[in-house]
Design an enzyme around this catalytic site. Structure first.
Site, short mmCIF file in Angstrom:
data_model
loop_
_atom_site.label_atom_id
_atom_site.label_comp_id
_atom_site.label_asym_id
_atom_site.label_seq_id
_atom_site.Cartn_x
_atom_site.Cartn_y
_atom_site.Cartn_z
CD GLU A 159 -9.17 -10.25 21.14
OE1 GLU A 159 -8.23 -10.66 20.72
OE2 GLU A 159 -10.15 -9.76 20.47
CE LYS A 176 0.29 -9.41 25.70
NZ LYS A 176 1.12 -10.51 25.49
CG ASP A 228 1.92 -16.36 28.98
OD1 ASP A 228 2.79 -16.11 27.89
OD2 ASP A 228 2.32 -16.44 30.18
CE1 TYR A 254 -3.24 -12.60 18.15
CE2 TYR A 254 -3.61 -14.15 19.87
CZ TYR A 254 -2.87 -13.44 19.13
OH TYR A 254 -1.64 -13.78 19.17
CE LYS A 314 2.38 -8.23 29.34
NZ LYS A 314 3.59 -8.13 29.64
CB CYS A 334 30.87 -22.56 56.19
SG CYS A 334 30.77 -22.25 54.62
CB CYS A 365 34.89 -24.28 54.17
SG CYS A 365 34.31 -22.76 55.05
CB CYS A 423 31.45 -18.49 55.12
SG CYS A 423 33.03 -19.38 54.98
CB CYS A 464 34.97 -21.02 51.92
SG CYS A 464 33.29 -21.58 51.65
#
Ligand code: IVH
Length: 658
Positions: free
Chosen positions: A109, A111, A113, A220, A308, A402, A405, A418, A424
């Protein structure tokens, strides 16, 4: 740090706290601290435009802290995993061998979630609905479950004195969407995924809210029963559920191992068409006598397994490509995308790693991209759909300066960097966060809000300034949102951190690619800080665990001294390394995976380190042992393939000698 960066950072931080609070029921910060983060984000967004996925667009209900606890008659177990046919065949072989039989019939069956639930019927009347909790003790959420009208209040067929029925609570995907739309309309906080929504709703104390949301259920499994109930097979159990009008799933099928494997594939193929999320299939031995004969190992039955499914991939659209500055100065491109739900997580930001990856993908703003997420792995863009470009796509502009900075950026291999170091703000902020974090100097009372103040007000220009904060006591105590008490607590916590262990201090220094594990090895080898600081490349290469790159990083770090080490050493007193009396794990490399009932993973790491062992994060040919708990995934698989010695939770105490 630019406002945009700060917004992104706050969004992530707030989302993490939402997750801890709503899904894990394990908040790390107080409500007041959360509110402070939230307010800061709101105020930043009021100057710029806020994006749709911002947590400020979404205020949800808080789960309750006040449910009554109940011990299940029979514990609610977890399942061990397989990922492919080969592993499934091994599962079957173990069954055949153990039960000395040559054929098994299985039930297969989906699974689901969602959130596990146990319904208790006494004399045929629904008396309790209890969450899984820790498997032994859950929380009583009967009132909320009674909002699900398709759960019968009474059993009519084959009614035993007591029976526990197990199932999964979830939301249909379309219901999940409308719930989030409604929340959004009311200016509330939406749920990240259907599973979180189910968890948050199930544990909501306000049954009025629960009533507005159509929770759903599939039953289940059988839990505990009085001894006037017996059943021969899972198939008969499903028939029992159906005769009692309890909801079951219609994708269930029965057959031998070959049929089971093909049923799993069918379920996988129908996955995208289902109106609810599944993350695999469950294969169960059909015969209940055989189930009982096979029994359990630690917390999982030997007679069932979760197969899975691989990570799912979804298409999305790139809204923008931005750049963020990390604590080491690396400027990382990332794509903001139309949010997509993949394997239970709502993804709206995806890293693009570096400039090479940008080129490799040839990605543009407005492109349609395939996003993949596997388990706990960070989301990736695996493909750019260039065939369907319509001319609206814009190329990425790689910044010259950057974003935090404004200093000039330079290319450093595939990376953009940078070089302003602690000048910075983004780097200083990132560095500071790392330095004070739990696994580094472990200073409580610092969080996003206060860190921002400390840096913006110029009280912290380099980390040593943290230990001189008392100079600003008056100003700090008058800052809005921080009472005298919280500042006093902060000072106390800073003072407590003045005597770090050598390994802690090395980790806190944040040398590129020197994390906890390497820091421990360095401490064990050099014993005191000055020897490490003056070590030559050759000295460093004496350690097995140090390669050329890391060794060079260390040399460069001490030579350039971006953090002001002397100033820092004036403020603290490092405890030299002391070998533990019990060192039976000396030099032994141990990987930990899965979750454990008795220990947190960090606890296990600390114990391993205290006995000389080396906790490592990934399994390789050098790994000596794998300690595994529930839900062990790819590391377990790899360790098995490599023949690494396995230690399960039942053997951990003996192994660690604790
Ligand atoms: S049977 C002894 N069947 O998966 C086995 N569990 O990892 C009892 N789950 O906590 C579980 N769909 O919440 C079973 N069709 C299914 C399931 C299922 C989802 C969940 C369940 C359990 C977890 C085990």
């Amino acid at each position: 740090m630019s406002a945009k960066d700060e917004i992104n950072k706050l969004k992530k931080e707030i989302e993490r706290h939402n997750f801890l609070y709503h899904s894990k029921n394990n908040p790390e910060i107080s409500d007041a601290e959360y509110d402070a983060l939230y307010q800061r984000l709101k105020s930043l967004e009021s100057n710029l435009s806020s994006s749709e996925d911002s947590p400020t667009k979404t205020v949800g209900s808080k789960p309750s802290k006040g449910f009554v606890k109940h011990t299940h008659l029979k514990p609610m177990l977890s399942l061990s995993n397989v990922f492919n046919e080969e592993e499934f065949n091994k599962f079957e072989e173990r069954i055949l061998k153990r039960a000395n039989i040559d054929k098994v019939i299985y039930a297969v069956e989906p699974k689901f979630d969602g959130i596990g639930i146990s319904l208790t019927y006494e004399d045929g009347v629904l008396t309790k609905a209890v969450t899984r909790g820790d498997g032994e003790v859950g929380e009583v959420v009967t009132e909320n479950i009674k909002t699900i009208s398709k759960i019968p209040q009474k059993l009519t067929f084959n009614v035993p004195k007591v029976i526990e029925l197990r199932g999964e609570i979830f939301f249909n995907l379309d219901d999940f969407d409308s719930i989030n739309k409604n929340i959004e309309k009311e200016g509330g906080k939406t749920f990240i995924n259907p599973r979180n929504a189910a968890a948050g709703t199930l544990r909501n104390l306000d049954v009025g809210i629960v009533k507005q949301r159509p929770l759903n259920i599939f039953l289940y499994a059988l839990g505990g029963t009085s001894n006037d109930f017996s059943i021969d097979s899972h198939q008969d159990f499903i028939a029992f559920l159906e005769k009692n009008k309890l909801p079951t799933n219609d994708l269930i099928s029965f057959g031998d191992a070959v049929k089971a494997a093909s049923s799993v594939k069918k379920i996988l193929d129908s996955r995208e068409t289902l109106n609810y999320e599944i993350d695999g299939a469950v294969v169960k031995v059909n015969d209940i006598n055989l189930q009982e004969k096979l029994g359990f190992v630690s917390k999982a039955p030997r007679w069932a397994v979760a197969w899975k499914f691989p990570a799912s991939e979804k298409f999305s659209k790139v809204n923008d490509i931005l750049f963020s500055v990390g604590r080491t100065g690396i400027v990382t491109p990332y794509a903001t995308i139309e949010p997509v739900l993949i394997s239970g997580a709502n993804i709206s930001n995806v890293t693009l790693h570096n400039l090479d990856e940008l080129k490799r993908l040839d990605i543009k703003v407005n492109d349609t991209v395939l996003v993949k997420r596997a388990g706990d792995v960070i989301p990736q863009i695996t493909k750019v759909n260039q065939e369907i470009r319509d001319g609206s796509e814009r190329p990425v502009t790689v910044p010259e300066f950057c974003p935090s900075c404004g200093s000039e950026l330079r290319e450093d291999g595939p990376f953009l960097r940078c070089h302003a170091g602690m000048n910075c703000p983004a780097q200083l902020f990132g560095y500071f966060e790392h330095f004070v974090s739990r696994k580094a100097m472990n200073i409580d009372g610092l969080g996003y809000k206060i860190n921002t103040h400390l840096i913006n007000l110029g009280y912290v220009k380099k980390v040593a300034d943290l230990f001189k904060l008392e100079r600003h006591e008056t100003e700090l105590k008058s800052l809005e949102g921080f009472g005298e008490k919280s500042i006093d607590n902060l000072f106390a916590s800073i003072n407590n951190a003045r005597k770090p262990k050598l390994e802690t201090f090395i980790n806190a220094l944040g040398i590129p690619e020197v994390g906890e594990t390497t820091a421990s090895s360095l401490a064990r080898h050099f014993k005191e800080f000055q020897s490490l600081r003056s070590a030559s490349l050759d000295d460093l290469l004496q350690l097995d665990s140090i390669g050329e790159v890391v060794a060079k990083n260390i040399i460069k770090f001490f030579k350039n001294d971006p953090v002001g080490i002397d100033d820092l050493l004036d403020q603290i007193e490092i405890e030299n390394y002391v070998a533990s009396a019990d060192s039976h794990l000396d030099g032994v490399r141990i990987v930990i995976t899965g979750s454990f009932t008795e220990f947190s993973r960090d606890e296990l790491k600390d114990i391993i380190k205290s006995k000389g062992g080396i906790p490592s994060s990934s399994v390789s040919a050098n790994t000596n042992y794998l300690l595994y708990g529930e839900k062990a995934g790819s590391k377990f698989k790899k360790a098995t393939e490599l023949g690494v010695e396995l230690v399960d939770e039942t053997k951990i105490k003996d192994f660690l000698k604790i």
